[in-house]
Design a protein around this motif. Structure first.
Motif, mmCIF file in Angstrom:
data_model
loop_
_atom_site.group_PDB
_atom_site.id
_atom_site.type_symbol
_atom_site.label_atom_id
_atom_site.label_comp_id
_atom_site.label_asym_id
_atom_site.label_seq_id
_atom_site.Cartn_x
_atom_site.Cartn_y
_atom_site.Cartn_z
ATOM 1 N N SER A 131 13.783 7.203 43.137
ATOM 2 C CA SER A 131 15.063 7.311 43.858
ATOM 3 C C SER A 131 15.981 6.137 43.535
ATOM 4 C CB SER A 131 14.812 7.366 45.370
ATOM 5 O OG SER A 131 14.027 8.477 45.701
ATOM 6 N N VAL A 132 15.410 4.942 43.500
ATOM 7 C CA VAL A 132 16.207 3.758 43.177
ATOM 8 C C VAL A 132 16.717 3.840 41.742
ATOM 9 C CG1 VAL A 132 16.074 1.254 42.806
ATOM 10 C CG2 VAL A 132 15.153 2.263 44.896
ATOM 11 N N CYS A 133 15.881 4.264 40.815
ATOM 12 C CA CYS A 133 16.299 4.391 39.407
ATOM 13 C C CYS A 133 17.417 5.422 39.253
ATOM 14 C CB CYS A 133 15.117 4.753 38.526
ATOM 15 S SG CYS A 133 13.957 3.399 38.288
ATOM 16 N N LEU A 134 17.288 6.569 39.905
ATOM 17 C CA LEU A 134 18.348 7.587 39.826
ATOM 18 C C LEU A 134 19.640 7.087 40.457
ATOM 19 C CD1 LEU A 134 16.447 10.926 40.533
ATOM 20 C CD2 LEU A 134 17.553 10.208 38.412
ATOM 21 N N GLY A 135 19.520 6.395 41.568
ATOM 22 C CA GLY A 135 20.713 5.814 42.194
ATOM 23 C C GLY A 135 21.396 4.813 41.288
ATOM 24 N N MET A 136 20.611 3.979 40.616
ATOM 25 C CA MET A 136 21.177 3.001 39.682
ATOM 26 C C MET A 136 21.852 3.687 38.497
ATOM 27 S SD MET A 136 20.661 -0.111 40.749
ATOM 28 C CE MET A 136 20.623 -1.152 39.332
ATOM 29 N N VAL A 137 21.259 4.777 38.010
ATOM 30 C CA VAL A 137 21.863 5.520 36.903
ATOM 31 C C VAL A 137 23.211 6.092 37.326
ATOM 32 C CG1 VAL A 137 21.637 7.610 35.501
ATOM 33 C CG2 VAL A 137 19.729 6.029 35.676
ATOM 34 N N PHE A 138 23.295 6.669 38.508
ATOM 35 C CA PHE A 138 24.561 7.230 38.995
ATOM 36 C C PHE A 138 25.622 6.140 39.166
ATOM 37 C CE2 PHE A 138 21.998 10.851 41.009
ATOM 38 C CZ PHE A 138 22.214 11.666 39.915
ATOM 39 N N ILE A 139 25.211 5.010 39.707
ATOM 40 C CA ILE A 139 26.165 3.903 39.896
ATOM 41 C C ILE A 139 26.619 3.356 38.547
ATOM 42 C CG2 ILE A 139 26.365 1.534 40.747
ATOM 43 C CD1 ILE A 139 24.572 2.411 43.107
ATOM 44 N N MET A 140 25.701 3.199 37.603
ATOM 45 C CA MET A 140 26.068 2.682 36.287
ATOM 46 C C MET A 140 26.988 3.656 35.539
ATOM 47 S SD MET A 140 24.914 -0.300 36.193
ATOM 48 C CE MET A 140 25.199 -0.723 34.504
ATOM 49 N N CYS A 141 26.765 4.948 35.688
ATOM 50 C CA CYS A 141 27.663 5.933 35.065
ATOM 51 C C CYS A 141 29.077 5.789 35.603
ATOM 52 C CB CYS A 141 27.148 7.349 35.290
ATOM 53 S SG CYS A 141 25.718 7.765 34.282
ATOM 54 N N ALA A 142 29.216 5.601 36.909
ATOM 55 C CA ALA A 142 30.539 5.415 37.510
ATOM 56 C C ALA A 142 31.186 4.124 37.010
ATOM 57 C CB ALA A 142 30.431 5.410 39.032
#
Length: 176
Positions: free
Chosen positions: A17-28
């Motif tokens: 969950s933390v990794c997916l959240g970081m990926v979404f934030i980094m994409c933004a």
């Protein structure tokens, strides 16, 4: 059922969950940085084109620059008259940014025929210096206004594009 109640599976779910959240934030963040780079490039190119237009008026500037004049005037039989050449800034922008004109907009395409950004509605306002010794502080100024539209993409989808008017100012100041 007892496996979900034990603590051994909670850490892996939390890590994913933390990794997916970081990926979404980094994409933004990356999309924001891309838009920032695009707007900086547009601003620099428009500024270069406007400075070229202002410098193109140098040959029509009143020749008494040592007195502090930097206005664009031509001498006629009965006195001086204002002479400002607006130049073709769109041609210069098309060269600098590799734009193609389509339907009144100048569009930059990516390699796969996707629109990266478009500019339109370029307006150029010249403010000529006065032809008087007491007004030597004022220079030949040009202010350009251009409408910029950048499509926003996130997660493979195109969202509402960002539209705004960019304002760029350039001045002709005599060197000596």
């Amino acid at each position: 059922m007892s496996k979900w109640k034990s603590n051994s599976a909670n850490a892996s779910i939390l890590a994913v969950s933390v990794c997916l959240g970081m990926v979404f934030i980094m994409c933004a963040i990356f999309e924001y940085m891309q838009m920032l780079i695009i707007t900086t490039g547009i601003r620099n190119a428009v500024e270069s084109a406007v400075v070229s237009a202002v410098n193109a008026n140098y040959d029509e500037a009143y020749s008494q620059l040592r007195e502090g004049y930097s206005g664009s005037y031509l001498y006629a039989d009965d006195g001086f008259r204002e002479s400002i050449d607006t130049w073709n800034i769109y041609t210069r922008l098309d060269e600098l940014l590799a734009l193609t004109e389509t339907g009144g907009k100048h569009i930059k395409y990516k390699a796969d025929s996707v629109i990266e950004y478009s500019i339109s509605n370029l307006r150029l306002d010249f403010e000529n210096a006065g032809l008087a010794q007491g007004n030597s502080i004022k220079n030949l100024n040009a202010t350009a206004y251009v409408d910029v539209e950048i499509p926003v993409r996130y997660g493979g989808r195109e969202l509402v594009p960002i539209r705004y008017t960019m304002r760029i100012k350039a001045s002709y100041i005599p060197k000596f």
